[in-house]
Design a protein around this motif. Structure first.
Motif, PDB file in Angstrom:
ATOM      1  N   GLN A  52       0.808  -1.215   0.000  1.00 24.98           N
ATOM      2  CA  GLN A  52       0.000   0.000   0.000  1.00 24.98           C
ATOM      3  C   GLN A  52       0.842   1.266   0.000  1.00 24.98           C
ATOM      4  OE1 GLN A  52      -3.401  -0.116   2.774  1.00 24.98           O
ATOM      5  NE2 GLN A  52      -2.632  -2.152   3.287  1.00 24.98           N
ATOM      6  N   VAL A  53       2.099   1.131   0.394  1.00 26.36           N
ATOM      7  CA  VAL A  53       2.982   2.286   0.525  1.00 26.36           C
ATOM      8  C   VAL A  53       4.310   1.986  -0.149  1.00 26.36           C
ATOM      9  CG1 VAL A  53       4.292   3.644   2.227  1.00 26.36           C
ATOM     10  CG2 VAL A  53       1.898   3.114   2.653  1.00 26.36           C
ATOM     11  N   ASP A  54       4.820   2.967  -0.882  1.00 26.55           N
ATOM     12  CA  ASP A  54       6.150   2.892  -1.477  1.00 26.55           C
ATOM     13  C   ASP A  54       7.159   3.430  -0.481  1.00 26.55           C
ATOM     14  OD1 ASP A  54       5.469   1.978  -4.037  1.00 26.55           O
ATOM     15  OD2 ASP A  54       5.122   3.999  -4.789  1.00 26.55           O
ATOM     16  N   VAL A  55       8.352   2.862  -0.487  1.00 33.98           N
ATOM     17  CA  VAL A  55       9.447   3.361   0.333  1.00 33.98           C
ATOM     18  C   VAL A  55      10.669   3.496  -0.551  1.00 33.98           C
ATOM     19  CG1 VAL A  55      10.138   1.045   1.102  1.00 33.98           C
ATOM     20  CG2 VAL A  55      10.821   3.041   2.440  1.00 33.98           C
ATOM     21  N   LEU A  56      11.432   4.543  -0.340  1.00 34.73           N
ATOM     22  CA  LEU A  56      12.718   4.655  -1.015  1.00 34.73           C
ATOM     23  C   LEU A  56      13.718   5.260  -0.072  1.00 34.73           C
ATOM     24  CD1 LEU A  56      13.519   7.767  -2.132  1.00 34.73           C
ATOM     25  CD2 LEU A  56      11.674   7.260  -3.681  1.00 34.73           C
ATOM     26  N   ARG A  57      14.978   4.987  -0.342  1.00 34.16           N
ATOM     27  CA  ARG A  57      16.069   5.520   0.455  1.00 34.16           C
ATOM     28  C   ARG A  57      16.661   6.700  -0.316  1.00 34.16           C
ATOM     29  NH1 ARG A  57      18.349   3.356   4.852  1.00 34.16           N
ATOM     30  NH2 ARG A  57      17.362   1.369   4.424  1.00 34.16           N
ATOM     31  N   THR A  58      16.697   7.853   0.330  1.00 32.80           N
ATOM     32  CA  THR A  58      17.205   9.062  -0.303  1.00 32.80           C
ATOM     33  C   THR A  58      18.722   8.992  -0.440  1.00 32.80           C
ATOM     34  OG1 THR A  58      17.454  10.237   1.788  1.00 32.80           O
ATOM     35  CG2 THR A  58      15.312  10.438   0.662  1.00 32.80           C
ATOM     36  N   ASP A  59      19.289   9.966  -1.143  1.00 27.39           N
ATOM     37  CA  ASP A  59      20.740  10.029  -1.313  1.00 27.39           C
ATOM     38  C   ASP A  59      21.479  10.048   0.022  1.00 27.39           C
ATOM     39  OD1 ASP A  59      20.748   9.977  -4.067  1.00 27.39           O
ATOM     40  OD2 ASP A  59      21.013  12.138  -4.304  1.00 27.39           O
ATOM     41  N   ASP A  60      20.858  10.639   1.055  1.00 27.87           N
ATOM     42  CA  ASP A  60      21.523  10.693   2.362  1.00 27.87           C
ATOM     43  C   ASP A  60      21.167   9.518   3.267  1.00 27.87           C
ATOM     44  OD1 ASP A  60      18.945  11.387   3.034  1.00 27.87           O
ATOM     45  OD2 ASP A  60      19.458  13.322   3.921  1.00 27.87           O
ATOM     46  N   GLY A  61      20.460   8.512   2.719  1.00 25.50           N
ATOM     47  CA  GLY A  61      20.203   7.275   3.438  1.00 25.50           C
ATOM     48  C   GLY A  61      18.905   7.221   4.223  1.00 25.50           C
ATOM     49  N   GLU A  62      18.128   8.288   4.213  1.00 21.14           N
ATOM     50  CA  GLU A  62      16.867   8.292   4.950  1.00 21.14           C
ATOM     51  C   GLU A  62      15.782   7.565   4.160  1.00 21.14           C
ATOM     52  OE1 GLU A  62      14.013  11.498   7.234  1.00 21.14           O
ATOM     53  OE2 GLU A  62      15.009  12.140   5.401  1.00 21.14           O
ATOM     54  N   CYS A  63      14.951   6.778   4.855  1.00 23.46           N
ATOM     55  CA  CYS A  63      13.798   6.144   4.223  1.00 23.46           C
ATOM     56  C   CYS A  63      12.640   7.130   4.220  1.00 23.46           C
ATOM     57  CB  CYS A  63      13.389   4.883   4.973  1.00 23.46           C
ATOM     58  SG  CYS A  63      14.518   3.512   4.711  1.00 23.46           S
ATOM     59  N   VAL A  64      11.986   7.251   3.072  1.00 28.83           N
ATOM     60  CA  VAL A  64      10.814   8.103   2.946  1.00 28.83           C
ATOM     61  C   VAL A  64       9.701   7.288   2.305  1.00 28.83           C
ATOM     62  CG1 VAL A  64      12.014  10.330   2.949  1.00 28.83           C
ATOM     63  CG2 VAL A  64      11.758   9.084   0.808  1.00 28.83           C
ATOM     64  N   TYR A  65       8.460   7.696   2.540  1.00 28.94           N
ATOM     65  CA  TYR A  65       7.305   6.889   2.192  1.00 28.94           C
ATOM     66  C   TYR A  65       6.253   7.727   1.476  1.00 28.94           C
ATOM     67  CZ  TYR A  65       9.469   4.245   5.967  1.00 28.94           C
ATOM     68  OH  TYR A  65      10.368   3.580   6.759  1.00 28.94           O
ATOM     69  N   ARG A  66       5.429   7.041   0.658  1.00 27.28           N
ATOM     70  CA  ARG A  66       4.261   7.689   0.067  1.00 27.28           C
ATOM     71  C   ARG A  66       3.238   6.619  -0.290  1.00 27.28           C
ATOM     72  NH1 ARG A  66       4.826   9.353  -6.252  1.00 27.28           N
ATOM     73  NH2 ARG A  66       5.160   7.246  -6.944  1.00 27.28           N
ATOM     74  N   HIS A 111      13.929  -6.873  -5.413  1.00 26.45           N
ATOM     75  CA  HIS A 111      14.849  -5.732  -5.518  1.00 26.45           C
ATOM     76  C   HIS A 111      14.064  -4.439  -5.471  1.00 26.45           C
ATOM     77  CE1 HIS A 111      13.378  -6.209  -9.606  1.00 26.45           C
ATOM     78  NE2 HIS A 111      13.621  -4.906  -9.730  1.00 26.45           N
ATOM     79  N   THR A 112      14.780  -3.360  -5.230  1.00 29.20           N
ATOM     80  CA  THR A 112      14.238  -2.012  -5.347  1.00 29.20           C
ATOM     81  C   THR A 112      15.221  -1.206  -6.169  1.00 29.20           C
ATOM     82  OG1 THR A 112      15.318  -1.265  -3.322  1.00 29.20           O
ATOM     83  CG2 THR A 112      13.060  -2.092  -3.115  1.00 29.20           C
ATOM     84  N   MET A 113      14.711  -0.199  -6.843  1.00 33.87           N
ATOM     85  CA  MET A 113      15.601   0.659  -7.621  1.00 33.87           C
ATOM     86  C   MET A 113      15.012   2.059  -7.691  1.00 33.87           C
ATOM     87  SD  MET A 113      17.174   0.223 -11.423  1.00 33.87           S
ATOM     88  CE  MET A 113      15.965   1.082 -12.406  1.00 33.87           C
ATOM     89  N   GLU A 114      15.811   3.029  -7.315  1.00 37.61           N
ATOM     90  CA  GLU A 114      15.443   4.426  -7.451  1.00 37.61           C
ATOM     91  C   GLU A 114      16.509   5.095  -8.305  1.00 37.61           C
ATOM     92  OE1 GLU A 114      13.350   2.616  -4.608  1.00 37.61           O
ATOM     93  OE2 GLU A 114      15.399   3.117  -4.042  1.00 37.61           O
ATOM     94  N   ILE A 115      16.053   5.915  -9.221  1.00 39.66           N
ATOM     95  CA  ILE A 115      16.961   6.663 -10.095  1.00 39.66           C
ATOM     96  C   ILE A 115      16.801   8.132  -9.723  1.00 39.66           C
ATOM     97  CG2 ILE A 115      17.558   7.204 -12.483  1.00 39.66           C
ATOM     98  CD1 ILE A 115      15.910   4.610 -13.213  1.00 39.66           C
ATOM     99  N   PHE A 116      17.906   8.784  -9.393  1.00 45.33           N
ATOM    100  CA  PHE A 116      17.871  10.186  -8.986  1.00 45.33           C
ATOM    101  C   PHE A 116      18.452  11.055 -10.079  1.00 45.33           C
ATOM    102  CE2 PHE A 116      17.806   7.737  -5.126  1.00 45.33           C
ATOM    103  CZ  PHE A 116      16.872   8.401  -4.339  1.00 45.33           C
TER     104      PHE A 116
END
Length: 129
Positions: A52-66, A111-116
Motif C-alpha cells: 500500500q505504501v512505497d518506500v525509497l532511500r534518499t541520497d543521504d540514506g533516509e527512508c521516505v514513504y508515500r 529488488h528495489t531501484m530508485e533513479i535520482f
C-alpha cells in the motif's frame, strides 16, 4: 486495517510526494493522534509489506514513504531538487535481476531501484538563473 494504519495511510494519501516517518509522526501529533514514533515506523513497515505504501532511500540514506499509486512492482525516478517522483516500469531491470540471481543460484529474487536526477522543470529554472 487498524485505526493507526488508516491514519498513517490518510496522511500519505494527502501528500504529494514522499514523507519521512518523522514528518508523518509530527503531522499525526499535530492532528491530535495519540501515537508513538515506534508505532509509526511499525505501521509504515506493515503498509510497505502489504504493497500500500512505497518506500525509497534518499541520497543521504533516509527512508521516505508515500501512498502507492499502483499495485504492481515498479521503480522510481526522483528529482534531487524538488522531490518530484515518477513511477516507472523496468522490464530490462527485471530480466537482469532474475538472470543475476539465477547465475549465482539464488531464487525468490526481490529488488528495489530508485533513479535520482533533475527534472525538466528544475533544470529549466537552473539554466534560466
Amino acid at each position: 486495517m487498524t485505526s493507526r494504519r488508516t491514519a498513517v495511510r490518510e496522511i500519505l494519501s494527502r501528500s504529494d510526494g514522499f514523507r519521512s516517518a518523522q514528518d508523518i509522526y509530527a503531522q499525526l501529533r499535530a492532528d491530535g493522534a495519540k501515537i508513538g514514533l515506534t508505532t509509526v515506523y511499525r505501521t509504515l513497515q506493515a503498509l510497505v509489506e502489504s504493497g500500500q505504501v512505497d518506500v525509497l532511500r534518499t541520497d543521504d540514506g533516509e527512508c521516505v514513504y508515500r501512498a502507492c499509486a499502483t499495485g504492481t512492482h515498479h521503480h522510481h525516478l526522483v528529482c534531487r531538487n524538488c522531490g518530484r517522483t515518477v513511477e516507472v516500469a523496468g522490464p530490462d531491470v527485471e530480466r537482469w535481476t532474475e538472470a543475476v540471481g539465477a547465475e549465482h543460484g539464488f531464487t525468490a529474487i526481490t529488488h528495489t531501484m530508485e533513479i535520482f536526477g533533475t527534472c525538466a522543470s528544475c533544470a529549466a529554472v537552473a539554466s534560466a538563473g
